[in-house]
Design a protein around this motif. Structure first.
Motif, PDB file in Angstrom:
ATOM      1  N   THR A   1      54.557  11.260   4.565  1.00  0.00           N
ATOM      2  CA  THR A   1      55.320  11.208   5.809  1.00  0.00           C
ATOM      3  C   THR A   1      54.633  10.224   6.760  1.00  0.00           C
ATOM      4  O   THR A   1      53.594   9.641   6.434  1.00  0.00           O
ATOM      5  CB  THR A   1      55.420  12.603   6.452  1.00  0.00           C
ATOM      6  N   ALA A   2      55.178  10.068   7.928  1.00  0.00           N
ATOM      7  CA  ALA A   2      54.671   9.062   8.874  1.00  0.00           C
ATOM      8  C   ALA A   2      53.169   9.203   9.111  1.00  0.00           C
ATOM      9  O   ALA A   2      52.436   8.232   9.236  1.00  0.00           O
ATOM     10  CB  ALA A   2      55.434   9.178  10.183  1.00  0.00           C
ATOM     11  N   ARG A   3      52.722  10.429   9.141  1.00  0.00           N
ATOM     12  CA  ARG A   3      51.297  10.681   9.389  1.00  0.00           C
ATOM     13  C   ARG A   3      50.413  10.045   8.309  1.00  0.00           C
ATOM     14  O   ARG A   3      49.265   9.689   8.563  1.00  0.00           O
ATOM     15  CB  ARG A   3      51.064  12.201   9.436  1.00  0.00           C
TER      16      ARG A   3
ATOM     17  N   ILE B   1      49.773   6.556   9.408  1.00  0.00           N
ATOM     18  CA  ILE B   1      48.857   6.576  10.560  1.00  0.00           C
ATOM     19  C   ILE B   1      47.433   6.739  10.035  1.00  0.00           C
ATOM     20  O   ILE B   1      46.509   6.013  10.410  1.00  0.00           O
ATOM     21  CB  ILE B   1      49.206   7.743  11.519  1.00  0.00           C
TER      22      ILE B   1
ATOM     23  N   PHE C   1      51.002  12.882  20.275  1.00  0.00           N
ATOM     24  CA  PHE C   1      50.660  12.003  19.168  1.00  0.00           C
ATOM     25  C   PHE C   1      49.469  11.095  19.479  1.00  0.00           C
ATOM     26  O   PHE C   1      48.799  10.615  18.572  1.00  0.00           O
ATOM     27  CB  PHE C   1      51.896  11.256  18.667  1.00  0.00           C
TER      28      PHE C   1
ATOM     29  N   VAL D   1      50.605   5.032  20.712  1.00  0.00           N
ATOM     30  CA  VAL D   1      51.892   5.470  20.189  1.00  0.00           C
ATOM     31  C   VAL D   1      52.945   4.651  20.935  1.00  0.00           C
ATOM     32  O   VAL D   1      52.736   4.295  22.099  1.00  0.00           O
ATOM     33  CB  VAL D   1      52.077   6.978  20.461  1.00  0.00           C
TER      34      VAL D   1
ATOM     35  N   GLY E   1      56.833   5.356  20.964  1.00  0.00           N
ATOM     36  CA  GLY E   1      57.593   6.441  21.584  1.00  0.00           C
ATOM     37  C   GLY E   1      56.941   7.757  21.218  1.00  0.00           C
ATOM     38  O   GLY E   1      56.839   8.085  20.044  1.00  0.00           O
TER      39      GLY E   1
ATOM     40  N   THR F   1      57.350  11.361  20.910  1.00  0.00           N
ATOM     41  CA  THR F   1      58.452  12.332  20.926  1.00  0.00           C
ATOM     42  C   THR F   1      58.084  13.622  21.653  1.00  0.00           C
ATOM     43  O   THR F   1      58.966  14.347  22.082  1.00  0.00           O
ATOM     44  CB  THR F   1      58.885  12.687  19.485  1.00  0.00           C
TER      45      THR F   1
ATOM     46  N   ASP G   1      51.592   3.323  16.529  1.00  0.00           N
ATOM     47  CA  ASP G   1      52.387   4.334  15.821  1.00  0.00           C
ATOM     48  C   ASP G   1      53.818   4.236  16.350  1.00  0.00           C
ATOM     49  O   ASP G   1      54.107   4.678  17.457  1.00  0.00           O
ATOM     50  CB  ASP G   1      51.792   5.733  16.086  1.00  0.00           C
TER      51      ASP G   1
ATOM     52  N   THR H   1      56.471   5.464  14.716  1.00  0.00           N
ATOM     53  CA  THR H   1      57.261   6.381  13.892  1.00  0.00           C
ATOM     54  C   THR H   1      58.614   6.707  14.507  1.00  0.00           C
ATOM     55  O   THR H   1      59.642   6.662  13.833  1.00  0.00           O
ATOM     56  CB  THR H   1      56.499   7.723  13.735  1.00  0.00           C
ATOM     57  N   ALA H   2      58.580   7.055  15.789  1.00  0.00           N
ATOM     58  CA  ALA H   2      59.790   7.609  16.399  1.00  0.00           C
ATOM     59  C   ALA H   2      60.735   6.532  16.907  1.00  0.00           C
ATOM     60  O   ALA H   2      61.888   6.829  17.230  1.00  0.00           O
ATOM     61  CB  ALA H   2      59.398   8.536  17.539  1.00  0.00           C
TER      62      ALA H   2
ATOM     63  N   GLN I   1      62.334   9.380   8.748  1.00  0.00           N
ATOM     64  CA  GLN I   1      63.206  10.494   9.145  1.00  0.00           C
ATOM     65  C   GLN I   1      63.587  10.517  10.616  1.00  0.00           C
ATOM     66  O   GLN I   1      64.154  11.481  11.078  1.00  0.00           O
ATOM     67  CB  GLN I   1      62.567  11.823   8.749  1.00  0.00           C
ATOM     68  N   LYS I   2      63.216   9.475  11.342  1.00  0.00           N
ATOM     69  CA  LYS I   2      63.654   9.439  12.739  1.00  0.00           C
ATOM     70  C   LYS I   2      64.839   8.465  12.822  1.00  0.00           C
ATOM     71  O   LYS I   2      65.859   8.739  12.231  1.00  0.00           O
ATOM     72  CB  LYS I   2      62.486   9.062  13.644  1.00  0.00           C
TER      73      LYS I   2
HETATM   74  C1  LIG Z   1      57.351  12.421  14.090  1.00  0.00           C
HETATM   75  C2  LIG Z   1      56.185  11.651  14.535  1.00  0.00           C
HETATM   76  C3  LIG Z   1      55.005  11.576  13.770  1.00  0.00           C
HETATM   77  C4  LIG Z   1      54.750  12.401  12.531  1.00  0.00           C
HETATM   78  O1  LIG Z   1      55.546  12.105  11.501  1.00  0.00           O
HETATM   79  P1  LIG Z   1      55.496  12.936  10.127  1.00  0.00           P
HETATM   80  O2  LIG Z   1      56.548  12.253   9.344  1.00  0.00           O
HETATM   81  O3  LIG Z   1      55.829  14.336  10.478  1.00  0.00           O
HETATM   82  O4  LIG Z   1      54.181  12.794   9.511  1.00  0.00           O
HETATM   83  C5  LIG Z   1      53.994  10.761  14.216  1.00  0.00           C
HETATM   84  N1  LIG Z   1      54.098  10.074  15.359  1.00  0.00           N
HETATM   85  C6  LIG Z   1      55.199  10.144  16.136  1.00  0.00           C
HETATM   86  C7  LIG Z   1      55.259   9.357  17.386  1.00  0.00           C
HETATM   87  C8  LIG Z   1      56.272  10.936  15.756  1.00  0.00           C
HETATM   88  O5  LIG Z   1      57.350  11.028  16.535  1.00  0.00           O
END
Ligand SMILES: *Cc1c(COP(=O)(O)O)cnc(C)c1O
Length: 409
Positions: free
Chosen positions: A71-73, A76, A98, A144, A146, A148, A173, A175-176, A198-199
Motif C-alpha cells: 500500500t502507499a505506506r 513511503i 501523516f 505530505v 494532502g 487526509t 508523500d 498518496t492522497a 486507492q485514493k
Molecule cells: C492514505 C494515506 C496514506 C497511507 O496509505 P496506505 O495505502 O494505507 O498505506 C499515507 N499518506 C497519506 C497522505 C494518505 O492519505
C-alpha cells in the motif's frame, strides 16, 4: 465438502471516506487478466509501459519511475529507508497525522527529525520553511502533500527551489492527491514522490507508484545494497547499508531496469491494476481530472454549508477530494456513520488524534468524484441527522450541491 465459509460476496458500498474508494470497473477487469511469469517479455513490457504512464501521471521525465508492491505506506517506507542514514538531519513538515508517520519511520532508521509543526488544519508557510532550513541545515526535507487527517494540502511549489538552493533532497508523500490535485514533480523540484492507487487514482490498495530524480538515485545507489549470492555483478555502493531488503530502492531500481536483476516478484495483478488506473487517468486528462475533483469538493462544501453544518478548516488550503465536517451538537458521530452504512450502504469516516469524534471526513475520489454520488451522500446524511434529532435545513444541501456542481467552471 461444502466451503467452510459462504462464497465470498462483499456488499456494494459507496465508499465516500478517505480511501479506499470504489474501484473503476476497468481496473477490476484488468486484474482478472492471467498471471504470467515475472521475466516473461510480455510481463517486463507491461512494467515498462506502466513506468511510462506514471511518468505522465507524476508529470516528470524521471527515468526511475516504478511501483512498490504494497500500500502507499510501503512506498513511503521505501523512500525513507533508502534515503535516510543514521544521524542524518531530516526536516519534516508536520501538518497532520501523516507527518507524524514520516517522523516515525525516519526515527526507526536512525534519522534525526527536525520538525516544523503547525496546528492541525494549518499549513507551513514558505517563510517558515526557509527559517527552518537555515536553523537546522538538513540534508533532506520531507512533506505530505494532502494530509487526509486534516483535509489540508501543503503548498509545495516554492519548496523545491529552496531545497535545490541549499542542496537538500526533497521527498513528498502525495498518496492522497496523486491523480486528484495538481502535483508537478519536475516543475516543483521534487526528488522523490510516492502515491497509492486507492485514493484519487480509483484502484484498490496494494500498489504504490514512486518516482525518483537522478540526484536522489545517485544518493541511493551510493549506499550498500548487496544481497549475497545473487548480485555480485551489480555495482555496489560504499555508503551505509540500506536497512531493509524488501524496501531497498537500489535493488528495486535494478529489478525495474533493463538488467532485471531479480528482487521480489512484481505483484502481477496489482501491476495490471496500476497500469489500467493510470491509463484511465491519462485518457481523461490530468487537468480534466483535477477539475472534476475540485468540482466535486466544491459541491460537497456547498451542500454541507447549506444544510446548516460547519465545514472544517480553511477554504484556501482545503484538499478538493476530502472534506472535513464538524460533528453537530447532540449526535453520536459513530452512530451517524453506522446508520449511513446500514441504511444507505454509504461509508464516510472519522479522523485521528485531536480530531477523533470531532469531524467526519467525506471523500469524493476517483470514480466517486461524481455528481450523483455526492448528491446521494448528502441526502443520506441529511436524513440520518434529522432522524437523530439534529436540526438541518431539509432539502437545502442537495439543492446547493447541485447548483455548485453546475456553476463550477
Ligand atoms: C492514505 C494515506 C496514506 C497511507 O496509505 P496506505 O495505502 O494505507 O498505506 C499515507 N499518506 C497519506 C497522505 C494518505 O492519505
Amino acid at each position: 465438502m461444502p466451503p467452510i465459509f459462504p462464497v465470498l460476496d462483499m456488499p456494494q458500498r459507496l465508499l465516500m471516506g478517505a480511501g479506499p474508494c470504489n474501484v473503476h470497473p476497468r481496473v477490476l477487469r484488468a486484474m482478472a487478466c492471467d498471471v504470467i511469469g515475472q521475466m516473461d517479455p510480455e510481463m517486463t513490457a507491461c512494467m515498462d509501459e506502466t513506468a511510462e504512464l506514471y511518468r505522465q501521471v507524476f508529470r516528470t521525465r524521471n527515468r526511475h519511475t516504478l511501483l512498490i508492491d504494497g500500500t502507499a505506506r510501503a512506498a513511503i517506507e521505501a523512500a525513507l529507508v533508502s534515503l535516510v542514514t543514521p544521524g542524518m538531519k531530516v526536516l519534516v513538515l508536520r501538518i497532520g497525522r501523516f507527518g507524524l508517520l514520516l517522523t516515525e519511520i525516519i526515527e526507526r532508521v536512525g534519522g534525526v527529525v527536525c520538525p516544523v509543526d503547525v496546528s492541525w488544519g494549518e499549513v507551513v508557510s514558505t517563510e517558515a520553511v526557509k527559517e527552518a532550513i537555515e536553523r537546522y541545515r538538513p540534508e533532506l526535507l520531507v512533506s505530505v502533500h494532502g494530509d487526509t487527517s486534516t483535509t489540508t494540502a501543503q503548498p509545495l511549489a516554492e519548496i523545491g527551489a529552496l531545497c535545490r538552493k541549499h542542496n537538500i533532497l526533497f521527498y513528498v508523500d502525495a498518496t492522497a492527491t496523486l491523480g486528484g490535485m495538481p502535483l508537478e514533480v519536475d516543475a516543483w523540484g521534487i526528488d522523490i514522490a510516492t502515491g497509492g492507487l486507492q485514493k484519487c487514482l480509483g484502484g484498490p490498495p496494494g500498489s504504490a507508484p514512486i518516482t525518483m530524480s537522478e540526484r536522489a538515485v545517485e544518493v541511493i545507489m551510493a549506499r550498500r545494497h548487496d544481497e549475497a549470492g545473487i548480485r555480485s555483478a551489480a555495482p555496489q555502493g560504499e555508503g551505509p547499508v540500506i536497512r531493509s531488503n524488501y524496501f531497498d530502492l537500489a535493488m528495486i531500481i535494478n529489478y525495474w531496469s533493463a538488467e532485471r536483476i531479480n528482487h521480489h516478484t512484481e505483484a502481477t495483478s496489482m501491476l495490471y491494476a496500476a497500469r489500467e488506473a493510470a491509463q484511465i487517468a491519462l485518457e481523461e486528462g490530468m487537468d480534466a481530472r483535477f477539475m472534476r475533483h475540485a468540482r466535486a469538493g466544491a459541491a460537497v462544501v456547498a451542500g454541507i454549508r447549506a444544510m446548516g453544518l460547519k465545514v472544517y478548516g480553511d477554504d484556501r488550503i482545503r484538499m478538493s477530494n476530502v472534506t472535513g465536517v464538524w460533528v453537530p451538537e447532540g449526535c453520536d458521530p459513530n452512530r451517524v456513520r453506522s446508520l449511513l452504512r446500514t441504511e444507505f450502504e454509504i461509508e464516510i469516516v472519522s479522523s485521528f488524534g485531536p480530531l477523533t469524534g470531532k469531524i467526519w471526513r467525506i471523500g469524493a475520489m476517483g470514480v466517486n468524484a461524481a455528481k450523483h454520488k455526492i448528491l446521494l451522500t448528502l441526502a443520506a446524511l441529511e436524513s440520518v441527522l434529522a432522524s437523530e434529532g439534529v436540526k438541518v435545513v431539509r432539502g437545502a444541501g442537495i439543492d446547493a450541491a447541485r447548483a455548485a456542481w453546475e456553476a463550477y467552471s
